[in-house]
Design an enzyme around this catalytic site. Structure first.
Site, short mmCIF file in Angstrom:
data_model
loop_
_atom_site.label_atom_id
_atom_site.label_comp_id
_atom_site.label_asym_id
_atom_site.label_seq_id
_atom_site.Cartn_x
_atom_site.Cartn_y
_atom_site.Cartn_z
N GLN A 192 1.87 -5.99 -2.77
CA GLN A 192 2.86 -6.34 -1.08
C GLN A 192 3.43 -5.17 -1.08
OE1 GLN A 192 1.04 -9.91 -2.41
NE2 GLN A 192 -1.13 -8.67 -2.28
N LYS B 18 1.83 1.76 -5.39
CA LYS B 18 2.86 1.13 -6.47
C LYS B 18 1.85 1.45 -7.38
CE LYS B 18 2.66 -2.59 -4.57
NZ LYS B 18 2.79 -3.09 -3.21
N ASP C 41 0.98 -1.51 0.37
CA ASP C 41 -0.29 0.09 0.08
C ASP C 41 1.46 1.45 0.06
OD1 ASP C 41 -2.00 -1.32 0.47
OD2 ASP C 41 -1.64 -1.75 2.58
N GLY D 246 -5.15 -5.01 -4.34
CA GLY D 246 -5.93 -4.41 -4.81
C GLY D 246 -5.66 -2.64 -5.34
N HIS D 247 -5.04 -2.72 -6.28
CA HIS D 247 -5.15 -1.25 -6.84
C HIS D 247 -6.70 -0.20 -7.62
CE1 HIS D 247 -4.17 -4.00 -9.63
NE2 HIS D 247 -4.19 -3.74 -10.46
P1 IMP Z 1 -3.39 -12.35 2.58
O1 IMP Z 1 -2.65 -12.05 1.84
O2 IMP Z 1 -4.70 -12.82 2.22
O3 IMP Z 1 -2.84 -14.72 2.95
O4 IMP Z 1 -3.05 -12.11 4.19
C1 IMP Z 1 -1.53 -12.06 5.07
C2 IMP Z 1 -1.14 -11.01 5.25
O5 IMP Z 1 -0.80 -10.04 4.54
C3 IMP Z 1 -2.45 -9.69 6.32
O6 IMP Z 1 -1.60 -9.07 7.13
C4 IMP Z 1 -3.52 -9.23 5.07
O7 IMP Z 1 -3.42 -7.76 5.68
C5 IMP Z 1 -1.75 -8.65 4.34
N1 IMP Z 1 -1.20 -8.05 2.73
C6 IMP Z 1 -2.23 -8.55 2.12
N2 IMP Z 1 -2.93 -8.30 0.86
C7 IMP Z 1 -1.84 -7.41 1.12
C8 IMP Z 1 -2.18 -5.70 0.06
O8 IMP Z 1 -1.99 -5.94 -1.10
N3 IMP Z 1 -1.32 -4.67 1.32
C9 IMP Z 1 -1.51 -4.91 2.13
N4 IMP Z 1 -1.24 -6.09 2.63
C10 IMP Z 1 -1.76 -6.79 2.10
MG MG Z 2 -3.09 -2.11 -2.77
#
Ligand code: IMP
Ligand code: MG
Length: 503
Positions: free
Chosen positions: A257, A29, A26, A53-54
């Site tokens: 991420q 990007k 976040d 998510g973007h």
């Molecule tokens: P998962 O990727 O859904 O398994 O989540 C694992 C951890 O990664 C959690 O703390 C989520 O909030 C974090 N996370 C996953 N995708 C994102 C993202 O795009 N931005 C920020 N945090 C993320």
């Molecule tokens: Mg994002």
């Protein structure tokens, strides 16, 4: 030299450019993938899945995309978009995104999906979500099945996108995979499972079966329909991308991420399940790290955010913030109702954190959750750039306009009552540490030590050159550069494309 000349200089001779994030995701990007999409011939994603998510602006409307790369808006210009082999691919989500493109009349004839991408199935969402139901062991995942799908890959019981092309083989592998999932889910209450499966992400309960838990025919039908929709996009994209690279095409790798969420390098176990570092990104599109000519690692400054559970030493308001942001149902709107618009100089650290969240619109694009906020952590940044390289993009500096004091974390005091052994070293209660020990059992006991700097008063969103930035801001930049060895190449002073300073 002006910014556009500087950009040309930055891209001179570059064939493969990677954009990754040096924090917990976040960091903006999306803006920079878009910024470089006009340069690139190919835009490829290699890690993560629908957890990312973007926001994509189409005309006046904003849409949130999770899987299709942001470069899709350039499809009409002949740019190729690739969803790589390292991605956790949920066909339901992609079909939804294709619906949006169809509705907006936007083409996607150059969108390719790796035959080797890891296929997300309903059972992955169920397992992910049921684990997050309990009181302990929560990671705060996005519930998109990311962990379970990569687990299945490593356990050698996973399906890939290619299986969508061969329904008979698909069915056999699905049955086999479900056998394991039923065994695992036998330990949970069936009502809970049924409840989870009634969610729209699981086709409103249509996969539910009260005796077998999963209705194989219903899954086959749904996945058959997805397959029909995307079958012509399924390719050997690894081979394709290598060919494009040899053919001198310009390639933009879009990270997902951030390094600190990488399963291999992040604050384990509070991480995602793919390796979202530079090396994971390159591998996830079938290239190697050495194929990448320039990597730009994004750093939000001078604050940072994290979503979900896990240690965050510089968090504004510490535990109070972590608990608040972990509550169910908090959104940008509800927070505004609760606190009104807060001042970024609020005397309470927790409320200052809320203020910065509001100013930076730090609410999850995928889940809407409030992102935890905290000051920039230099030991962690130094660790990240060790993996991503020194070239960085600093983003969202404008969010701190008017903030009287900026604190920068330069080290920690270990506040646990017990000593802790980590590899060759022992950390003692009260000890000061000036480097990041990326071990959650250490980080969660780290109290930040700060250096304080005066902030700047006037908004910076209209500034287009380094020299014009407020002197106070430049002093902080220089301090960070000295402490971490980063080489800032770009500074972003607002969400728009033009609000970009290139060095
Ligand atoms: P998962 O990727 O859904 O398994 O989540 C694992 C951890 O990664 C959690 O703390 C989520 O909030 C974090 N996370 C996953 N995708 C994102 C993202 O795009 N931005 C920020 N945090 C993320
Ligand atoms: Mg994002």
């Amino acid at each position: 030299m002006n910014n556009s000349e500087n950009r040309d200089r930055l891209l001179q001779g570059v064939k493969v450019l990677a954009i990754v994030c040096n924090q917990w995701g976040d960091t903006g990007k999306g803006k920079f993938v878009d910024y470089f999409s006009d340069w690139a011939d190919v835009i490829a994603r290699g890690t993560g899945g629908a957890n990312a998510g973007h926001t994509i602006r189409i005309g006046k409307k904003e849409h949130i995309f999770h899987l299709i790369p942001s470069g899709i808006l350039y499809d009409a210009n002949g740019k190729i978009n690739i969803i790589g082999s390292g991605v956790a691919f949920d066909p339901r989500v992609v079909c939804e995104e294709l619906d949006i493109l169809d509705k907006e009349g936007l083409p996607y004839k150059n969108l390719f999906i790796s035959k080797d991408a890891k296929l997300v199935l309903p059972q992955h969402l169920v397992v992910d979500r049921i684990r997050e139901c309990g009181d302990s062991g929560k990671i705060g995942t996005t519930g998109r099945g990311i962990g379970p799908v990569y687990e299945d890959h490593v356990a050698r019981i996973g399906l890939t996108v290619n299986d969508l092309l061969n329904p008979r083989i698909f069915e056999g592998k699905l049955e086999q995979n479900l056998k394991e999932k039923r065994r695992y889910l036998a330990g949970f209450n069936t009502n809970t499972i049924e409840g989870i499966m009634s969610h729209p992400h699981l086709e409103h309960g249509s996969f539910w079966n009260s005796t077998t838990l999963f209705d194989v025919n219903a899954i086959m039908d749904a996945y058959g329909a997805y397959a029909k929709r995307i079958q012509n996009m399924i390719h050997n994209t690894d081979g394709m991308l290598r060919g494009l690279m040899i053919g001198n095409k310009k390639i933009l790798l879009e990270g997902a991420q951030g390094v600190l969420l990488s399963v291999d390098y992040g604050s384990y176990p509070y991480v995602t399940a793919s390796d979202c570092s530079l090396s994971g990104l390159a591998k996830g599109v079938g290239l190697s790290e050495s194929d990448v000519d320039v990597t730009l690692g994004i750093v939000k400054a001078f604050y940072m955010t994290r979503v979900g559970e896990g240690p965050f030493p510089t968090e504004f308001g510490g535990e109070e913030s972590a608990v608040w942001c972990g509550k169910k149902g908090i959104t940008e709107q509800s927070e505004l109702g609760e606190f009104g618009t807060l001042d970024v100089n609020h005397a309470s650290a927790f409320k200052q954190g809320v203020a910065i969240r509001q100013a930076g619109h730090e609410y999850g694009a995928t889940t809407g959750r409030p992102r935890r906020t905290g000051w920039l952590d230099l030991p962690l940044l130094k660790y990240s750039v060790g993996l991503s390289g020194r070239n960085v993009i600093l983003t969202k500096l404008d969010v701190l306009d008017g903030c009287k004091t900026i604190k920068i974390c330069t080290g920690y005091q270990y506040k646990a009552k017990h000593t802790y052994r980590v590899g060759e070293r022992t950390i003692h209660p009260g000890q000061c540490i000036d480097e990041a020990v990326v071990d959650s059992d250490v980080l969660k006991h780290c109290d930040p030590l700060y250096e304080e700097f005066p902030g700047w008063e006037t908004p910076i969103c209209g500034i287009r050159s380094l020299a014009e930035l407020p002197e106070n801001l430049q002093v902080i930049l220089e301090f960070i550069r000295k402490k971490t060895g980063i080489n800032p190449r770009i500074i972003s002073v607002g969400p728009d494309r033009e609000q970009t300073i290139v060095m």
